[in-house]
Design a protein around this motif. Structure first.
Motif, PDB file in Angstrom:
ATOM      1  N   GLY A 149       0.810  -1.210   0.000  1.00 38.71           N
ATOM      2  CA  GLY A 149       0.000   0.000   0.000  1.00 38.71           C
ATOM      3  C   GLY A 149       0.844   1.260   0.000  1.00 38.71           C
ATOM      4  O   GLY A 149       0.555   2.225  -0.724  1.00 38.71           O
ATOM      5  N   GLU A 150       1.901   1.256   0.802  1.00 39.17           N
ATOM      6  CA  GLU A 150       2.816   2.397   0.851  1.00 39.17           C
ATOM      7  C   GLU A 150       3.495   2.607  -0.498  1.00 39.17           C
ATOM      8  O   GLU A 150       3.660   3.738  -0.960  1.00 39.17           O
ATOM      9  CB  GLU A 150       3.875   2.140   1.935  1.00 39.17           C
ATOM     10  CG  GLU A 150       4.881   3.253   2.120  1.00 39.17           C
ATOM     11  CD  GLU A 150       4.290   4.495   2.768  1.00 39.17           C
ATOM     12  OE1 GLU A 150       4.894   5.572   2.621  1.00 39.17           O
ATOM     13  OE2 GLU A 150       3.225   4.395   3.405  1.00 39.17           O
ATOM     14  N   ALA A 151       3.870   1.506  -1.151  1.00 36.07           N
ATOM     15  CA  ALA A 151       4.609   1.584  -2.417  1.00 36.07           C
ATOM     16  C   ALA A 151       3.770   2.138  -3.559  1.00 36.07           C
ATOM     17  O   ALA A 151       4.297   2.796  -4.465  1.00 36.07           O
ATOM     18  CB  ALA A 151       5.141   0.206  -2.786  1.00 36.07           C
ATOM     19  N   ILE A 152       2.466   1.880  -3.543  1.00 29.20           N
ATOM     20  CA  ILE A 152       1.649   2.228  -4.710  1.00 29.20           C
ATOM     21  C   ILE A 152       0.701   3.402  -4.494  1.00 29.20           C
ATOM     22  O   ILE A 152      -0.009   3.805  -5.425  1.00 29.20           O
ATOM     23  CB  ILE A 152       0.826   1.014  -5.182  1.00 29.20           C
ATOM     24  CG1 ILE A 152      -0.248   0.655  -4.161  1.00 29.20           C
ATOM     25  CG2 ILE A 152       1.734  -0.175  -5.477  1.00 29.20           C
ATOM     26  CD1 ILE A 152      -1.226  -0.395  -4.642  1.00 29.20           C
ATOM     27  N   LYS A 153       0.692   3.980  -3.313  1.00 28.74           N
ATOM     28  CA  LYS A 153      -0.351   4.957  -3.002  1.00 28.74           C
ATOM     29  C   LYS A 153      -0.337   6.174  -3.932  1.00 28.74           C
ATOM     30  O   LYS A 153      -1.388   6.758  -4.207  1.00 28.74           O
ATOM     31  CB  LYS A 153      -0.254   5.400  -1.542  1.00 28.74           C
ATOM     32  CG  LYS A 153       1.028   6.134  -1.168  1.00 28.74           C
ATOM     33  CD  LYS A 153       1.003   6.494   0.315  1.00 28.74           C
ATOM     34  CE  LYS A 153       2.280   7.222   0.721  1.00 28.74           C
ATOM     35  NZ  LYS A 153       2.256   7.555   2.177  1.00 28.74           N
TER      36      LYS A 153
ATOM     37  N   LYS B  30      -7.778  -0.838   4.120  1.00 29.27           N
ATOM     38  CA  LYS B  30      -7.089   0.125   4.987  1.00 29.27           C
ATOM     39  C   LYS B  30      -5.582  -0.052   4.911  1.00 29.27           C
ATOM     40  O   LYS B  30      -4.827   0.925   4.773  1.00 29.27           O
ATOM     41  CB  LYS B  30      -7.567  -0.042   6.437  1.00 29.27           C
ATOM     42  CG  LYS B  30      -6.969   0.968   7.398  1.00 29.27           C
ATOM     43  CD  LYS B  30      -7.564   0.808   8.796  1.00 29.27           C
ATOM     44  CE  LYS B  30      -6.961   1.844   9.749  1.00 29.27           C
ATOM     45  NZ  LYS B  30      -7.512   1.692  11.121  1.00 29.27           N
ATOM     46  N   ARG B  31      -5.117  -1.304   4.992  1.00 23.44           N
ATOM     47  CA  ARG B  31      -3.675  -1.555   4.923  1.00 23.44           C
ATOM     48  C   ARG B  31      -3.103  -1.169   3.562  1.00 23.44           C
ATOM     49  O   ARG B  31      -1.981  -0.683   3.464  1.00 23.44           O
ATOM     50  CB  ARG B  31      -3.373  -3.021   5.237  1.00 23.44           C
ATOM     51  CG  ARG B  31      -3.557  -3.400   6.698  1.00 23.44           C
ATOM     52  CD  ARG B  31      -3.063  -4.801   6.982  1.00 23.44           C
ATOM     53  NE  ARG B  31      -3.895  -5.829   6.391  1.00 23.44           N
ATOM     54  CZ  ARG B  31      -4.815  -6.533   7.049  1.00 23.44           C
ATOM     55  NH1 ARG B  31      -5.021  -6.311   8.342  1.00 23.44           N
ATOM     56  NH2 ARG B  31      -5.530  -7.463   6.435  1.00 23.44           N
ATOM     57  N   LEU B  32      -3.879  -1.418   2.504  1.00 22.09           N
ATOM     58  CA  LEU B  32      -3.415  -1.134   1.141  1.00 22.09           C
ATOM     59  C   LEU B  32      -3.606   0.332   0.744  1.00 22.09           C
ATOM     60  O   LEU B  32      -3.207   0.730  -0.347  1.00 22.09           O
ATOM     61  CB  LEU B  32      -4.160  -2.034   0.150  1.00 22.09           C
ATOM     62  CG  LEU B  32      -3.806  -3.521   0.228  1.00 22.09           C
ATOM     63  CD1 LEU B  32      -4.868  -4.355  -0.478  1.00 22.09           C
ATOM     64  CD2 LEU B  32      -2.422  -3.788  -0.357  1.00 22.09           C
ATOM     65  N   GLN B  33      -4.236   1.121   1.615  1.00 19.84           N
ATOM     66  CA  GLN B  33      -4.461   2.548   1.382  1.00 19.84           C
ATOM     67  C   GLN B  33      -5.195   2.796   0.063  1.00 19.84           C
ATOM     68  O   GLN B  33      -4.803   3.645  -0.742  1.00 19.84           O
ATOM     69  CB  GLN B  33      -3.134   3.319   1.409  1.00 19.84           C
ATOM     70  CG  GLN B  33      -2.397   3.212   2.728  1.00 19.84           C
ATOM     71  CD  GLN B  33      -1.181   4.092   2.800  1.00 19.84           C
ATOM     72  OE1 GLN B  33      -1.261   5.287   2.494  1.00 19.84           O
ATOM     73  NE2 GLN B  33      -0.041   3.547   3.207  1.00 19.84           N
ATOM     74  N   THR B  34      -6.238   2.022  -0.168  1.00 13.37           N
ATOM     75  CA  THR B  34      -7.016   2.162  -1.395  1.00 13.37           C
ATOM     76  C   THR B  34      -8.488   1.948  -1.075  1.00 13.37           C
ATOM     77  O   THR B  34      -8.831   1.474   0.009  1.00 13.37           O
ATOM     78  CB  THR B  34      -6.534   1.148  -2.457  1.00 13.37           C
ATOM     79  OG1 THR B  34      -7.214   1.385  -3.694  1.00 13.37           O
ATOM     80  CG2 THR B  34      -6.815  -0.299  -2.018  1.00 13.37           C
ATOM     81  N   ASP B  35      -9.351   2.307  -2.015  1.00 12.72           N
ATOM     82  CA  ASP B  35     -10.781   2.086  -1.786  1.00 12.72           C
ATOM     83  C   ASP B  35     -11.342   0.995  -2.691  1.00 12.72           C
ATOM     84  O   ASP B  35     -12.555   0.776  -2.712  1.00 12.72           O
ATOM     85  CB  ASP B  35     -11.579   3.391  -1.954  1.00 12.72           C
ATOM     86  CG  ASP B  35     -11.354   4.050  -3.306  1.00 12.72           C
ATOM     87  OD1 ASP B  35     -10.633   3.463  -4.154  1.00 12.72           O
ATOM     88  OD2 ASP B  35     -11.899   5.151  -3.526  1.00 12.72           O
ATOM     89  N   TYR B  36     -10.476   0.314  -3.435  1.00  7.77           N
ATOM     90  CA  TYR B  36     -10.943  -0.825  -4.228  1.00  7.77           C
ATOM     91  C   TYR B  36      -9.797  -1.790  -4.491  1.00  7.77           C
ATOM     92  O   TYR B  36      -8.618  -1.414  -4.463  1.00  7.77           O
ATOM     93  CB  TYR B  36     -11.546  -0.366  -5.563  1.00  7.77           C
ATOM     94  CG  TYR B  36     -10.519   0.163  -6.545  1.00  7.77           C
ATOM     95  CD1 TYR B  36      -9.999  -0.665  -7.546  1.00  7.77           C
ATOM     96  CD2 TYR B  36     -10.058   1.481  -6.479  1.00  7.77           C
ATOM     97  CE1 TYR B  36      -9.055  -0.186  -8.450  1.00  7.77           C
ATOM     98  CE2 TYR B  36      -9.119   1.957  -7.364  1.00  7.77           C
ATOM     99  CZ  TYR B  36      -8.613   1.125  -8.359  1.00  7.77           C
ATOM    100  OH  TYR B  36      -7.669   1.597  -9.242  1.00  7.77           O
ATOM    101  N   ILE B  37     -10.134  -3.043  -4.733  1.00  4.36           N
ATOM    102  CA  ILE B  37      -9.165  -4.087  -5.061  1.00  4.36           C
ATOM    103  C   ILE B  37      -9.529  -4.618  -6.449  1.00  4.36           C
ATOM    104  O   ILE B  37     -10.699  -4.925  -6.716  1.00  4.36           O
ATOM    105  CB  ILE B  37      -9.211  -5.221  -4.015  1.00  4.36           C
ATOM    106  CG1 ILE B  37      -8.677  -4.706  -2.666  1.00  4.36           C
ATOM    107  CG2 ILE B  37      -8.402  -6.435  -4.477  1.00  4.36           C
ATOM    108  CD1 ILE B  37      -9.043  -5.588  -1.501  1.00  4.36           C
ATOM    109  N   ASP B  38      -8.553  -4.717  -7.323  1.00  3.18           N
ATOM    110  CA  ASP B  38      -8.825  -5.160  -8.690  1.00  3.18           C
ATOM    111  C   ASP B  38      -9.184  -6.641  -8.755  1.00  3.18           C
ATOM    112  O   ASP B  38     -10.089  -7.030  -9.487  1.00  3.18           O
ATOM    113  CB  ASP B  38      -7.601  -4.890  -9.584  1.00  3.18           C
ATOM    114  CG  ASP B  38      -7.299  -3.409  -9.697  1.00  3.18           C
ATOM    115  OD1 ASP B  38      -8.083  -2.695 -10.335  1.00  3.18           O
ATOM    116  OD2 ASP B  38      -6.277  -2.962  -9.140  1.00  3.18           O
ATOM    117  N   LEU B  39      -8.453  -7.462  -8.009  1.00  2.35           N
ATOM    118  CA  LEU B  39      -8.694  -8.910  -8.023  1.00  2.35           C
ATOM    119  C   LEU B  39      -8.612  -9.431  -6.594  1.00  2.35           C
ATOM    120  O   LEU B  39      -7.541  -9.446  -5.987  1.00  2.35           O
ATOM    121  CB  LEU B  39      -7.660  -9.619  -8.902  1.00  2.35           C
ATOM    122  CG  LEU B  39      -7.762 -11.148  -8.965  1.00  2.35           C
ATOM    123  CD1 LEU B  39      -9.098 -11.585  -9.552  1.00  2.35           C
ATOM    124  CD2 LEU B  39      -6.609 -11.740  -9.768  1.00  2.35           C
TER     125      LEU B  39
END
Length: 306
Positions: A61-65, A106-115
């Motif tokens: 999450g930190e790497a891709i935010k 929350k951990r990935l710091q995103t509001d959606y997951i692709d897969l």
């Protein structure tokens, strides 16, 4: 890097993705590997909530935010644990999956997951309930698509029949050709295979088999004895002498139309670069593919078939 479409979706992923499990927990080192992967053309990252009990998702999450829109992000759920307690247990219930996805987001710091993938599964599970959870998450816009990570024939068959999975993740390499039993039927259903372990714990890299660990020397690898490994590795290397062992291993998996991506892990930047380099250049010829099939075993999964 070439891209492939996963199943019947609009997810176009790099042929080589990054299996994030082996990144480790040293944050800066892990971030340097992910950053290099993205710079070299990888757009597909695969993690799981279980890896280092959530720490792996946090690092990804930190790497891709700052570039989330460029990434096809995959994670997994189904293995349940409690903070501060050792071990985990299997829980594919609808309630848990819908709870787990919130923590992953929350951990990935995103509001959606692709897969979003089910991280395992048994035929005793309430599969209809699990599918319902994934379908609801799709409707809510929390996930775009879903798949499973499983090697069990009976589980794969049920999800292929009852759900809208776009992928099945399986261990697949020249030394573990068991998934080939399923490639044509999955392709016909518009389901892609995500191949993990394409280098068979390093046995299919340039490292000599003689440098394998003590367990492999004693017990072999899957149905291969140590002596069989030595001979088979030599046969693989002579099949396409202008290619490295890594190139031959990776190109063989990608020669299968049902394969959407290979996701070797990398604990060092040098490994990552070698993995990416291995898929460039020429493809294997049909004659080479036939020879590789001749020299290696095509075993099948004997358990979990009923």
């Amino acid at each position: 890097m070439n891209k492939r479409t996963l199943g019947q979706s609009d997810l176009k992923v790099s042929e080589v993705g990054l299996g994030c499990m082996s990144l480790g927990t040293e944050k800066q080192h892990a971030l340097s590997i992910v950053d290099e992967a993205l710079e070299l053309g990888i757009n597909y990252l695969d993690t799981a909530d279980l890896y280092d009990f959530g720490t792996n998702e946090e690092i990804v999450g930190e790497a891709i935010k700052s570039r989330r829109h460029e990434i096809i992000l995959a994670t997994k759920a189904g293995n349940r644990w409690e903070e501060g307690k050792p071990g985990w247990f299997w829980d594919p219930s609808k309630a848990y999956i819908k709870e787990a996805v919130k923590r992953s987001l929350k951990r990935l710091q995103t509001d959606y997951i692709d897969l979003y993938q089910l991280h395992g599964g048994t035929i005793e599970d309430n599969i209809d309930e699990t599918v319902e959870a994934f379908e609801e998450l799709k409707q809510e816009g929390v996930i775009r698509y879903y798949g499973i990570s499983s090697i069990r024939p009976n589980v794969i068959k049920e999800y292929a029949k009852k759900s809208n999975i776009i992928t099945v993740m399986m261990q697949y390499s020249l030394l573990d050709r068991r998934p080939e039993e399923w490639l044509s039927s999955l392709e016909e259903r518009g389901i892609s295979v995500i191949a993990r372990g394409p280098l068979a714990k390093g046995l299919l890299t340039e490292r000599p088999v003689s440098q394998a660990n003590a367990n492999i020397k004693k017990n072999g690898y899957l149905s291969y004895s140590y002596d069989e490994l030595v001979k088979t590795k030599a046969d693989i290397e002579k099949t396409a002498p202008d290619l490295t062992a890594t190139e031959t291993a990776m190109k063989y998996i990608l020669s299968q139309p049902a394969v959407g991506a290979v996701i070797p892990g990398a604990s060092k930047v040098s490994q990552l670069r070698e993995n990416i380099k291995s898929v460039s250049g020429r493809r294997l010829t049909e004659q080479e593919i036939k020879a590789l099939r001749f020299y290696t075993k095509r075993d099948v999964y004997t358990a979990h078939r009923g």
